[in-house]
Design an enzyme around this catalytic site. Structure first.
Site, PDB file in Angstrom:
ATOM      1  N   SER A 140       0.739  -1.180   0.001  1.00 21.74           N
ATOM      2  CA  SER A 140      -0.034  -0.033  -0.027  1.00 21.74           C
ATOM      3  C   SER A 140       0.947   1.375  -0.015  1.00 21.74           C
ATOM      4  CB  SER A 140      -0.979  -0.084   1.292  1.00 21.74           C
ATOM      5  OG  SER A 140      -1.541   1.240   1.619  1.00 21.74           O
ATOM      6  N   TYR A 153      -1.976  -0.845  10.492  1.00 21.99           N
ATOM      7  CA  TYR A 153      -2.092  -1.322   8.942  1.00 21.99           C
ATOM      8  C   TYR A 153      -0.588  -0.838   8.237  1.00 21.99           C
ATOM      9  CZ  TYR A 153      -3.778  -1.467   4.246  1.00 21.99           C
ATOM     10  OH  TYR A 153      -4.038  -1.518   2.841  1.00 21.99           O
TER      11      TYR A 153
HETATM   12  P1  NDP Z   1     -11.740  -5.642  -0.437  1.00 21.17           P
HETATM   13  O1  NDP Z   1     -12.335  -5.780   1.183  1.00 21.17           O
HETATM   14  O2  NDP Z   1     -12.515  -5.538  -1.211  1.00 21.17           O
HETATM   15  O3  NDP Z   1     -11.045  -7.215  -0.313  1.00 21.17           O
HETATM   16  C1  NDP Z   1     -10.206  -7.799   0.522  1.00 21.17           C
HETATM   17  C2  NDP Z   1     -10.134  -9.268   0.207  1.00 21.17           C
HETATM   18  O4  NDP Z   1      -9.365  -9.923   1.278  1.00 21.17           O
HETATM   19  C3  NDP Z   1     -11.623  -9.937   0.159  1.00 21.17           C
HETATM   20  O5  NDP Z   1     -11.569 -10.822  -1.044  1.00 21.17           O
HETATM   21  C4  NDP Z   1     -11.617 -10.600   1.415  1.00 21.17           C
HETATM   22  O6  NDP Z   1     -12.369 -11.774   1.230  1.00 21.17           O
HETATM   23  C5  NDP Z   1     -10.115 -11.146   1.743  1.00 21.17           C
HETATM   24  N1  NDP Z   1      -9.717 -11.509   3.128  1.00 21.17           N
HETATM   25  C6  NDP Z   1      -9.928 -10.488   4.265  1.00 21.17           C
HETATM   26  N2  NDP Z   1      -9.531 -11.416   5.401  1.00 21.17           N
HETATM   27  C7  NDP Z   1      -9.221 -12.662   4.878  1.00 21.17           C
HETATM   28  C8  NDP Z   1      -8.972 -13.730   5.446  1.00 21.17           C
HETATM   29  N3  NDP Z   1      -8.600 -13.683   6.709  1.00 21.17           N
HETATM   30  N4  NDP Z   1      -8.481 -14.758   4.796  1.00 21.17           N
HETATM   31  C9  NDP Z   1      -8.653 -14.697   3.569  1.00 21.17           C
HETATM   32  N5  NDP Z   1      -9.194 -13.792   2.709  1.00 21.17           N
HETATM   33  C10 NDP Z   1      -9.352 -12.653   3.406  1.00 21.17           C
HETATM   34  O7  NDP Z   1     -10.428  -4.808  -0.445  1.00 21.17           O
HETATM   35  P2  NDP Z   1      -9.346  -4.591  -1.469  1.00 21.17           P
HETATM   36  O8  NDP Z   1      -9.615  -5.325  -2.709  1.00 21.17           O
HETATM   37  O9  NDP Z   1      -9.210  -3.063  -1.592  1.00 21.17           O
HETATM   38  O10 NDP Z   1      -7.925  -5.327  -0.771  1.00 21.17           O
HETATM   39  C11 NDP Z   1      -7.106  -6.085  -1.454  1.00 21.17           C
HETATM   40  C12 NDP Z   1      -5.617  -5.734  -0.866  1.00 21.17           C
HETATM   41  O11 NDP Z   1      -5.396  -4.603  -1.308  1.00 21.17           O
HETATM   42  C13 NDP Z   1      -5.530  -5.652   0.774  1.00 21.17           C
HETATM   43  O12 NDP Z   1      -4.146  -6.378   0.953  1.00 21.17           O
HETATM   44  C14 NDP Z   1      -5.530  -4.247   0.914  1.00 21.17           C
HETATM   45  O13 NDP Z   1      -4.827  -3.774   2.177  1.00 21.17           O
HETATM   46  C15 NDP Z   1      -4.777  -3.451  -0.295  1.00 21.17           C
HETATM   47  N6  NDP Z   1      -4.696  -2.206  -0.516  1.00 21.17           N
HETATM   48  C16 NDP Z   1      -6.004  -1.746  -0.693  1.00 21.17           C
HETATM   49  C17 NDP Z   1      -6.083  -0.473  -1.046  1.00 21.17           C
HETATM   50  C18 NDP Z   1      -7.558   0.597  -1.118  1.00 21.17           C
HETATM   51  O14 NDP Z   1      -7.463   1.625  -1.064  1.00 21.17           O
HETATM   52  N7  NDP Z   1      -8.660  -0.404  -1.487  1.00 21.17           N
HETATM   53  C19 NDP Z   1      -5.021   0.431  -1.026  1.00 21.17           C
HETATM   54  C20 NDP Z   1      -3.722  -0.244  -0.657  1.00 21.17           C
HETATM   55  C21 NDP Z   1      -3.660  -1.420  -0.495  1.00 21.17           C
HETATM   56  P3  NDP Z   1     -13.119 -12.498   2.256  1.00 21.17           P
HETATM   57  O15 NDP Z   1     -13.874 -11.346   3.359  1.00 21.17           O
HETATM   58  O16 NDP Z   1     -14.370 -13.104   1.643  1.00 21.17           O
HETATM   59  O17 NDP Z   1     -12.261 -13.506   3.115  1.00 21.17           O
END
Ligand code: NDP
Length: 247
Positions: A140, A153
């Site tokens: 990030s 985070y």
């Molecule tokens: P979302 O919340 O849309 O996606 C997060 C994903 O992670 C979901 O598919 C969720 O699925 C999964 N997840 C969460 N906890 C678990 C777990 N314990 N085991 C397996 N899967 C898990 O957010 P983003 O798409 O934005 O996030 C994706 C990545 O991008 C993250 O690492 C985030 O930190 C990073 N990021 C995002 C930014 C943003 O602005 N959106 C900026 C910078 C980085 P489920 O709940 O079904 O398990």
């Protein structure tokens, strides 16, 4: 080349992971999708298959070493191997430290740090054995700069940067030919903010994302670019945000 590569994606049930699964599958990759929410994964696999792509899913918790081992096994059983793992699962329940949301601190460490460790531990023997493979992670901008409200985070995302850089160096030293790419997104419009329970932090984040948020497709494009490079070439670090972003 993307076509025919077997790509595991964690955090595939929404946001960046979902967009990346769709894009890579549309370019001929065989995608193996993991997250906790089965309904979303099933729908995504149906959509990809409906468009002529190849996909399977496994319900998995990134914090579980055995779930990570199982999804690597699923890739091998279904598609005969694994070429790329995109360790993307993550949570961002930001809050000021003084709010002492210690359960959320621990959960963030478990998913964002241990999830990456578990994924790499599960796939590394395969990559070392075959002397090829690609590890891609979602850090990030909070892994490059510090932001109030994001101490824990941000710390997990700084960890990802260090870990991936050492993985890259050791792979070169050991001659295992493993490629690495770390992505540093800014504000991406996904479900990420839903986990913020601290009211003021939630409102501030929503305002920031309203102003600067961009589509998850932009990150998918970058993942596809990294995967598409020749096997001896590492395109290693990408920051991705809008041209209007002053922070
Ligand atoms: P979302 O919340 O849309 O996606 C997060 C994903 O992670 C979901 O598919 C969720 O699925 C999964 N997840 C969460 N906890 C678990 C777990 N314990 N085991 C397996 N899967 C898990 O957010 P983003 O798409 O934005 O996030 C994706 C990545 O991008 C993250 O690492 C985030 O930190 C990073 N990021 C995002 C930014 C943003 O602005 N959106 C900026 C910078 C980085 P489920 O709940 O079904 O398990």
């Amino acid at each position: 080349m993307i076509e025919d590569k077997v790509v595991i994606i964690t955090g595939a049930s929404s946001g960046i992971g979902e967009a990346t699964a769709k894009l890579l599958a549309s370019k001929g990759a065989k995608v193996v999708l993991g997250a906790r929410r089965e309904q979303e994964l099933k729908q995504l696999v149906d959509d990809i298959q409906g468009d002529g792509g190849q996909a399977v899913y496994q319900v998995m918790d990134a914090t579980s070493p055995s779930d990570n081992a199982d999804i690597v096994e699923l890739a091998k059983e279904t598609f005969g191997g694994v070429d790329v793992i995109f360790l993307n699962a993550g949570i961002m329940p930001n809050s000021p430290l003084s709010a002492l949301k210690t359960d959320e601190w621990n959960q963030t460490v478990d998913v964002n740090i241990k999830g990456v460790l578990n994924g790499v531990a599960a796939v590394l023997p395969t990559f070392v054995g075959q002397k090829s493979g690609h590890v891609i992670t979602t850090s990030s901008v909070a892994g490059l700069k510090s932001y109030p409200g994001g101490a824990v985070y941000g710390g997990t995302k700084w960890f990802v940067r260090d870990f991936m850089e050492v993985l890259r160096m050791e792979s070169a030293q050991e001659g295992t030919n493993i490629r690495t790419a770390t992505i540093y997104p800014a504000a991406i419009n996904t479900e990420l903010l839903d986990a913020i329970t601290h009211e003021d932090t939630s409102e501030e984040a929503a305002e920031l994302y309203d102003q600067y948020g961009i589509s998850a497709d932009r990150i998918a494009n970058v993942v596809a670019f990294a995967v598409d490079q020749p096997d001896d070439t590492n395109v290693n670090e990408f920051t991705v945000g809008p041209t209007t972003q002053p922070w």
